[in-house]
Design a protein around this motif. Structure first.
Motif, PDB file in Angstrom:
ATOM      1  N   LEU A   1       0.921  -1.132   0.143  1.00 52.13           N
ATOM      2  CA  LEU A   1       0.050   0.029   0.044  1.00 52.13           C
ATOM      3  C   LEU A   1       0.869   1.254  -0.163  1.00 52.13           C
ATOM      4  O   LEU A   1       1.672   1.397   1.045  1.00 52.13           O
ATOM      5  CB  LEU A   1      -1.001  -0.015   1.403  1.00 52.13           C
ATOM      6  N   GLU A   2       0.745   1.918  -1.164  1.00 49.72           N
ATOM      7  CA  GLU A   2       1.685   3.210  -1.301  1.00 49.72           C
ATOM      8  C   GLU A   2       0.883   4.319  -0.112  1.00 49.72           C
ATOM      9  O   GLU A   2      -0.122   4.684  -0.407  1.00 49.72           O
ATOM     10  CB  GLU A   2       1.617   3.879  -2.687  1.00 49.72           C
ATOM     11  N   ARG A   3       1.646   4.640   1.025  1.00 46.48           N
ATOM     12  CA  ARG A   3       1.321   5.496   2.019  1.00 46.48           C
ATOM     13  C   ARG A   3      -0.203   5.189   2.469  1.00 46.48           C
ATOM     14  O   ARG A   3      -0.482   5.898   3.347  1.00 46.48           O
ATOM     15  CB  ARG A   3       1.116   7.081   1.532  1.00 46.48           C
ATOM     16  N   GLY A   4      -0.553   3.869   2.154  1.00 48.35           N
ATOM     17  CA  GLY A   4      -1.841   3.569   2.862  1.00 48.35           C
ATOM     18  C   GLY A   4      -3.192   4.147   2.541  1.00 48.35           C
ATOM     19  O   GLY A   4      -4.143   4.108   3.084  1.00 48.35           O
ATOM     20  N   ILE A   5      -2.907   5.192   1.067  1.00 51.21           N
ATOM     21  CA  ILE A   5      -4.086   5.872   0.886  1.00 51.21           C
ATOM     22  C   ILE A   5      -4.684   5.324  -0.838  1.00 51.21           C
ATOM     23  O   ILE A   5      -3.940   4.863  -1.344  1.00 51.21           O
ATOM     24  CB  ILE A   5      -3.667   7.331   0.531  1.00 51.21           C
ATOM     25  N   ALA A   6      -5.890   5.323  -0.554  1.00 50.92           N
ATOM     26  CA  ALA A   6      -6.642   4.842  -1.902  1.00 50.92           C
ATOM     27  C   ALA A   6      -6.489   5.923  -2.751  1.00 50.92           C
ATOM     28  O   ALA A   6      -6.680   7.223  -2.674  1.00 50.92           O
ATOM     29  CB  ALA A   6      -8.160   4.573  -1.504  1.00 50.92           C
ATOM     30  N   PRO A   7      -6.114   5.453  -4.109  1.00 47.49           N
ATOM     31  CA  PRO A   7      -6.332   6.574  -5.164  1.00 47.49           C
ATOM     32  C   PRO A   7      -7.364   7.577  -5.231  1.00 47.49           C
ATOM     33  O   PRO A   7      -7.297   8.677  -5.542  1.00 47.49           O
ATOM     34  CB  PRO A   7      -6.041   5.747  -6.404  1.00 47.49           C
ATOM     35  N   GLU A   8      -8.759   7.027  -5.023  1.00 44.67           N
ATOM     36  CA  GLU A   8     -10.039   7.681  -5.155  1.00 44.67           C
ATOM     37  C   GLU A   8      -9.800   8.906  -3.946  1.00 44.67           C
ATOM     38  O   GLU A   8     -10.267  10.177  -4.306  1.00 44.67           O
ATOM     39  CB  GLU A   8     -11.210   6.862  -4.949  1.00 44.67           C
ATOM     40  N   LEU A   9      -9.334   8.472  -2.794  1.00 41.15           N
ATOM     41  CA  LEU A   9      -9.197   9.466  -1.837  1.00 41.15           C
ATOM     42  C   LEU A   9      -8.404  10.581  -2.153  1.00 41.15           C
ATOM     43  O   LEU A   9      -8.618  11.819  -2.031  1.00 41.15           O
ATOM     44  CB  LEU A   9      -8.956   8.887  -0.547  1.00 41.15           C
ATOM     45  N   ALA A  10      -7.167  10.356  -2.704  1.00 44.29           N
ATOM     46  CA  ALA A  10      -6.255  11.427  -3.156  1.00 44.29           C
ATOM     47  C   ALA A  10      -6.812  12.017  -4.234  1.00 44.29           C
ATOM     48  O   ALA A  10      -6.394  13.128  -4.257  1.00 44.29           O
ATOM     49  CB  ALA A  10      -4.846  10.769  -3.621  1.00 44.29           C
ATOM     50  N   TYR A  11      -7.634  11.540  -5.008  1.00 43.94           N
ATOM     51  CA  TYR A  11      -8.155  12.280  -6.307  1.00 43.94           C
ATOM     52  C   TYR A  11      -9.245  13.267  -5.918  1.00 43.94           C
ATOM     53  O   TYR A  11      -9.282  14.587  -6.130  1.00 43.94           O
ATOM     54  CB  TYR A  11      -8.683  11.294  -7.177  1.00 43.94           C
ATOM     55  N   VAL A  12     -10.204  12.889  -5.010  1.00 46.18           N
ATOM     56  CA  VAL A  12     -11.042  13.708  -4.667  1.00 46.18           C
ATOM     57  C   VAL A  12     -10.568  14.913  -3.624  1.00 46.18           C
ATOM     58  O   VAL A  12     -11.110  15.962  -4.006  1.00 46.18           O
ATOM     59  CB  VAL A  12     -12.340  12.971  -3.869  1.00 46.18           C
ATOM     60  N   THR A  13      -9.396  14.548  -2.974  1.00 46.59           N
ATOM     61  CA  THR A  13      -9.161  15.534  -1.836  1.00 46.59           C
ATOM     62  C   THR A  13      -8.461  16.385  -2.710  1.00 46.59           C
ATOM     63  O   THR A  13      -8.634  17.905  -2.446  1.00 46.59           O
ATOM     64  CB  THR A  13      -7.950  14.897  -0.928  1.00 46.59           C
ATOM     65  N   ALA A  14      -7.526  16.294  -3.713  1.00 49.29           N
ATOM     66  CA  ALA A  14      -6.982  17.212  -4.603  1.00 49.29           C
ATOM     67  C   ALA A  14      -7.862  18.056  -5.601  1.00 49.29           C
ATOM     68  O   ALA A  14      -7.616  19.208  -5.541  1.00 49.29           O
ATOM     69  CB  ALA A  14      -5.915  16.502  -5.300  1.00 49.29           C
ATOM     70  N   LYS A  15      -8.895  17.285  -5.952  1.00 50.57           N
ATOM     71  CA  LYS A  15      -9.784  18.022  -6.831  1.00 50.57           C
ATOM     72  C   LYS A  15     -10.475  19.328  -5.999  1.00 50.57           C
ATOM     73  O   LYS A  15     -10.678  20.588  -6.571  1.00 50.57           O
ATOM     74  CB  LYS A  15     -10.740  17.096  -7.356  1.00 50.57           C
ATOM     75  N   PHE A  16     -10.825  18.937  -4.816  1.00 47.64           N
ATOM     76  CA  PHE A  16     -11.608  19.863  -4.105  1.00 47.64           C
ATOM     77  C   PHE A  16     -10.760  20.991  -3.254  1.00 47.64           C
ATOM     78  O   PHE A  16     -11.104  22.065  -3.302  1.00 47.64           O
ATOM     79  CB  PHE A  16     -12.514  19.306  -2.868  1.00 47.64           C
TER      80      PHE A  16
END
Length: 323
Positions: free
Chosen positions: A124-139
């Protein structure tokens, strides 16, 4: 009054002759008399339901991965376990604590392919799901970091984005990943190739620095390259002594070459004009319509000021006074 009860169960069929498992993930009760506030799922029930489903699915997948790697892919021998490592998988649908199995590599793998002595069954890369990283960065690109954290926590069972610092750090990592314009060692683009005309929008703005010193604010230049086929390429960088080089890399990555006809739209800032002349001296520089209108408004205000105290103003005052 009669109660209406719904039991939501998750049935797992993992294949390989494994027995199906059934887990109750939610129990929802309602009175027989329904009002709009009790119609359907509430926000809290929806968050608990998705979090429970996410937990069961992720844990089942992690356990399956741990069993699939128990045998060596080359000789088929059973690999010895080196225990478990506790990690937390953070996703849009809640944080899931996991025990990831660690296995010792077979001797044949270490001799043939120079493999490490042990490996993890689930990486797990940093233990973060890609969807969480995407939505966080988008908003985070549209609203302040603290507001984004509050919004995600309000709508989703997110446990790992509860403050502005977390949102900022995740957005920064996404930006660093996107900033890698081409793979390391890739051939340089053909700067002599002629490509269709483009329109480049360039503007700047000030952001508050997370460090109070040496400066509380810093300037960020942002732009967009519009191609004739409708495709767009966006870029941004902090203005510093290397701004010309970063601007050149951004436009080259968008397909702009030395022979590309370009029109640059900006707000008339002298620094932006200088940057355009350094990188694209042959481009046509155009002041955008909004700032053209502002220039006319400034001229009108100056004209009104010049007309103050003239004979016409004195005459209007005289007429009003005689009435």
């Amino acid at each position: 009054m009669q109660k209406l009860v719904w039991r939501v169960k998750l049935v797992a069929d993992l294949g390989d002759e494994a027995a199906e498992t059934e887990v109750e993930v939610a129990r929802i009760e309602r009175d027989e008399f329904t009002v709009p506030e009790t119609l359907g799922l509430s926000l809290g029930e929806g968050k608990r339901l998705t979090a429970a489903i996410q937990t069961e699915m992720v844990r089942a997948q992690a356990a399956t991965m741990g069993e699939r790697f128990r045998c060596c892919a080359h000789c088929g021998s059973t690999l010895s376990s080196k225990g478990y490592r506790s990690v937390t998988f953070r996703s849009l649908f809640g944080d899931v604590p996991l025990r990831v199995r660690r296995l010792a590599n077979c001797q044949c793998c270490r001799e043939v392919a120079d493999e490490p002595r042990s490996f993890s069954a689930l990486t797990l890369e940093r233990g973060i799901a890609p969807e969480l990283a995407y939505v966080t960065a988008k908003f985070a690109a549209l609203a302040p970091f603290a507001k984004v954290a509050d919004l995600l926590a309000e709508l989703l069972p997110v446990g790992g984005a509860v403050n502005a610092g977390t949102v900022r750090n995740r957005t920064r990592r996404v930006g660093e990943h996107i900033a890698r314009l081409r793979p390391e060692g890739a051939a340089d683009p053909d700067v002599d190739a002629v490509t269709p005309a483009v329109v480049i929008g360039l503007d700047g703005g000030y952001l508050r620095s997370r460090h109070r010193r040496p400066e509380r604010n810093f300037e960020v230049l942002a732009g967009k390259v519009l191609n004739v086929d409708g495709s767009q390429h966006r870029f941004a960088f902090a203005r510093n002594g290397n701004s010309a080089s970063e601007f050149a890399e951004a436009v080259v990555s968008a397909g702009v070459r030395l022979g590309t006809p370009a029109t640059v739209l900006c707000d008339g800032d002298p620094g932006l004009w200088k940057l355009q002349r350094q990188v694209m001296p042959e481009a046509t520089l155009v002041l955008d319509w909004f700032h053209i209108a502002m220039r006319f408004e400034h001229a009108l205000q100056a004209a009104r000021g010049l007309g103050a105290g003239t004979f016409s103003d004195w005459r209007a005052c005289k007429v009003v006074g005689s009435m």
